[in-house]
Design an enzyme around this catalytic site. Sequence first.
Site: not given
Ligand code: APR
Length: 242
Positions: A111, A119
């Site tokens: 990502h 640019c």
């Molecule tokens: N250790 C492991 N997992 C954790 C922890 C922790 N300490 N704390 C929270 N989590 C988990 C949550 O339970 C959740 O399932 O991390 C996850 C975070 O989810 P998202 O916020 O949806 O993040 P992600 O899946 O990486 O998002 C994917 O979405 O917004 C876009 O481009 C952005 O790369 C991102 C993509």
Amino acid sequence: MHLTPQDHLFVLTGAGISAESGLATFRGSGGLWNGYRVEQVATPEAWAADPELVWHFYSQRRRNAVSADPNAAHLALAKIEEQLGDRFYLCTQNVDDLHERAGSARIHHMHGSLFQSRCTRCNQPFPDKALYETAATLPLCDRCRAPVRPHIVWFGEIPLDMDTIYRKLDRATVLLVVGTSGSVYPAAGFVHIANQRRIHTVYVGPEEPLNREAFDEILLGTATEVLPSLLREDHSNLPHYF
Ligand code: APR
């Protein structure tokens, strides 16, 4: 986790792995930014409508990431990479640089990268740690004067170098997924590809992800609680190899 000398480990990380370094996840509690959902500031439409808001968001994320440190989970992945060498591949959805600062080298940011900009016309990414928080400071390209944007893959854009990712997934014998909600594709679909190839799949995180049914094992706990012992266990299982 038991790995044999023939195994190839593919790791996918998401925002959860950096949560214990103090960087907020996108979804769940604390997942909003100034009242905006991430989809409202991380899209080409948001950029077209309000580049100042978008740069404000990424400037704040730069500031937070600079003051964060890699945690025990980032370090555990760097350590297993030292042991597995080219049999290890790390694909992250995260744009922070905590994996690199922990020592990971075989890493791909699907990502994009928080500390790169590009640019909008030349499209060439370059290193950039600057903060752009007002309309007057929004950056323009040195060469063509077109607006410069964050080197981030926004919603509706295609993740970087999917060919390499699929090639690595094709060679993998184990898929380890850490700290991602399983809600954003194509990353959320890697486990389905792994299922088609009948390779072992493990999820690590404090809550079950949306695609939980697809995993062989779900290890509930935070990344720093689970990963160091999970990966150390592998080490002790392989005295003949390591
Ligand atoms: N250790 C492991 N997992 C954790 C922890 C922790 N300490 N704390 C929270 N989590 C988990 C949550 O339970 C959740 O399932 O991390 C996850 C975070 O989810 P998202 O916020 O949806 O993040 P992600 O899946 O990486 O998002 C994917 O979405 O917004 C876009 O481009 C952005 O790369 C991102 C993509």
